[in-house]
Design an enzyme around this catalytic site. Structure first.
Site, short mmCIF file in Angstrom:
data_model
loop_
_atom_site.label_atom_id
_atom_site.label_comp_id
_atom_site.label_asym_id
_atom_site.label_seq_id
_atom_site.Cartn_x
_atom_site.Cartn_y
_atom_site.Cartn_z
N CYS A 199 -53.26 75.66 -42.44
CA CYS A 199 -53.88 74.74 -41.71
C CYS A 199 -53.21 74.48 -40.67
CB CYS A 199 -53.92 73.51 -42.80
SG CYS A 199 -52.50 73.06 -43.47
N SER A 245 -44.36 70.76 -55.13
CA SER A 245 -43.20 69.72 -55.29
C SER A 245 -43.28 68.50 -55.49
CB SER A 245 -42.48 70.05 -54.06
OG SER A 245 -43.23 69.87 -52.74
N PHE A 251 -49.06 75.25 -54.36
CA PHE A 251 -49.42 73.99 -53.57
C PHE A 251 -50.55 73.28 -54.18
CE2 PHE A 251 -47.59 77.46 -50.92
CZ PHE A 251 -46.02 76.70 -50.39
N1 SAH Z 1 -54.80 72.94 -52.50
C1 SAH Z 1 -54.82 71.34 -52.39
C2 SAH Z 1 -54.01 70.87 -51.03
C3 SAH Z 1 -52.64 71.33 -50.98
S1 SAH Z 1 -51.85 70.48 -49.67
C4 SAH Z 1 -56.16 70.88 -52.54
O1 SAH Z 1 -57.09 71.52 -52.70
O2 SAH Z 1 -56.08 69.74 -52.80
C5 SAH Z 1 -50.21 71.22 -49.75
C6 SAH Z 1 -49.57 70.79 -51.01
O3 SAH Z 1 -48.16 71.49 -50.72
C7 SAH Z 1 -49.31 69.14 -51.20
O4 SAH Z 1 -49.49 68.82 -52.26
C8 SAH Z 1 -47.38 69.15 -51.08
O5 SAH Z 1 -47.04 68.34 -51.97
C9 SAH Z 1 -47.17 70.62 -51.30
N2 SAH Z 1 -46.08 71.10 -51.04
C10 SAH Z 1 -45.42 71.18 -49.73
N3 SAH Z 1 -44.16 71.81 -49.52
C11 SAH Z 1 -44.08 72.12 -50.95
C12 SAH Z 1 -42.95 73.32 -51.12
N4 SAH Z 1 -42.15 73.61 -50.50
N5 SAH Z 1 -43.27 73.59 -52.44
C13 SAH Z 1 -44.26 73.38 -53.38
N6 SAH Z 1 -45.02 72.60 -52.95
C14 SAH Z 1 -45.04 72.02 -51.79
#
Ligand code: SAH
Length: 393
Positions: A337, A248, A225
């Site tokens: 979160c 994603s 993520f």
């Molecule tokens: N760690 C990051 C913030 C993550 S926010 C930072 O420090 O900036 C959560 C992220 O999860 C988002 O970018 C979103 O696009 C992604 N996301 C949501 N559902 C997902 C999935 N099923 N598989 C992969 N990524 C996903």
């Protein structure tokens, strides 16, 4: 003046200065307040409790502005903003960072208003009908107190529907370019204020990115993520051996790659996977892939209490996979979160995941949202972000 009278025995939360009044606590509505209009809140004996914003469409039927009898006008908001900025001064003065959350809703006593600052740009998000009702004077107050005229509104979030409000994504005033560069911990990051997720950047993870950095040197890191590469950029900067990032979102991943470049960091040992994280982690587990550090920073799985059970399964699932992908002595840096998942429940879920993964693990650090996302002591719901750094044997 319009008012609401609370039921007998249902004024305890208000007397403890909790900012929310649920519909079930209301005995009577006096007058005919419109959506977001200011009302007086009275207890069952008609004693004054405070001034609130009325929200007829929401289960949270009113949100307190103040527990004093005072007008809710531009001076009121200016005063609130100054308190909020004062709260942040002590830690901001030691920092060269250029992006901060300036107003954090209920915990800054402006329920439903988020204001993030990126350099000389303010991005606001309006989540309650009370803030919407006072939108014009709130924006004027913000301008007056900050001296900043570059203001963008990212109120394109579906929770506004609960308040009877339509979504809005618009330039309010000044100049706001599509892409801006901020500095966090002496690293540069591109923020897309107008189109990115949230208001453009996950500011709440700032301190956690810094704290996690000490675990990266010479390590094979998997950042799940990854969004615009926050943890990945820190990992490369702190000399990780390799970094694989999974998200994603293609557009977020494109920015992540650029973020490495603008920091002059070598991306040769980086791999970027635009995939569903659950699927990618399972494939890696089946291939018996191993890492020294796994970062799990998923989006909110539980927006409401009703979704907690399903969310718990989601957290269990990814944490189990995370533990399984670790080398002996490895580090799991894991976050939730979701407001509905308490710190103790999250710890239990991670403990169950370790058990099922067959690893012995202990917490070496507990993490929270940064200090620019304060938690009102009268508003425990404000503590939404929690993280654990776990080492396995
Ligand atoms: N760690 C990051 C913030 C993550 S926010 C930072 O420090 O900036 C959560 C992220 O999860 C988002 O970018 C979103 O696009 C992604 N996301 C949501 N559902 C997902 C999935 N099923 N598989 C992969 N990524 C996903």
């Amino acid at each position: 003046m319009n008012a609401i009278i609370l039921r007998s025995g249902r004024d305890k939360a208000a007397k403890h200065r909790h900012p929310w009044i649920f519909s079930g606590a209301i005995q009577e509505v006096i007058g005919n307040p419109t959506n977001g209009e200011t009302i007086e809140v009275l207890d069952s004996k008609k004693e004054f409790l405070g001034m609130a914003a009325y929200s007829p469409f929401s289960q949270i039927r009113a949100r307190f502005w103040t527990f004093k009898k005072e007008p809710i006008n531009i001076d009121f908001f200016k005063k609130r903003f100054l308190f909020a900025f004062q709260k942040r001064k002590d830690f901001q003065k030691y920092s060269t960072d250029t992006a901060w959350r300036m107003i954090h809703g209920e915990s800054d006593m402006i329920p439903g208003l988020i204001v993030d600052r990126y350099n000389d740009i303010l991005v606001l998000q309006i989540l309650s009908s009370g803030v919407e009702f006072h939108r014009d004077i709130i924006i004027s107050a913000l301008r007056d107190v900050t001296g900043i005229d570059n203001i963008y509104e990212r109120s394109d979030v579906d929770v506004r529907r609960l308040e009877g409000l339509a979504e809005r994504n618009t330039l309010v005033s000044g100049v706001v370019p599509e892409e801006i560069n901020i500095i966090e911990c002496d690293l540069k990051f591109i923020v897309k204020v107008t189109t990115g997720q949230k208001t453009g950047f996950y500011l709440d993870q700032r301190d956690n990115r810094k704290i996690s950095s000490k675990f990266f040197m010479d390590k094979d890191v998997l950042n799940v993520f990854s969004f615009t590469g926050g943890f990945s950029v820190y990992a490369v900067h702190h000399k990780a051996k390799s970094v694989i990032s999974i998200d994603s979102s293609k557009s977020a991943t494109e920015i992540a790659k650029k973020n490495l470049e603008i920091n002059g960091l070598d991306g040769a040992n980086c791999e970027w996977l635009v995939e569903d994280a659950f699927k990618a982690l399972r494939t890696m587990r089946d291939q018996d892939r191993k890492f020294d550090v796994v970062v799990l920073d998923p989006p909110k799985f539980a927006a409401t209490q009703a979704q907690v059970e399903r969310a718990s399964r989601g957290y269990k699932d990814i944490n189990l996979l995370g533990f399984k992908l670790l080398n002996p002595g490895g580090t799991l840096i894991t976050f939730s979160c979701s407001g509905g998942i308490s710190e103790s429940l999250f710890q239990k879920i991670v403990a169950d995941a370790a058990l099922d993964a067959g690893v012995t693990s202990s917490i070496v650090e507990k993490l929270n949202q940064g200090p620019d996302h304060p938690i009102g002591l009268n508003f425990p719901e404000g503590a939404y972000l929690k993280g654990l750094i776990c080492k396995i044997d």
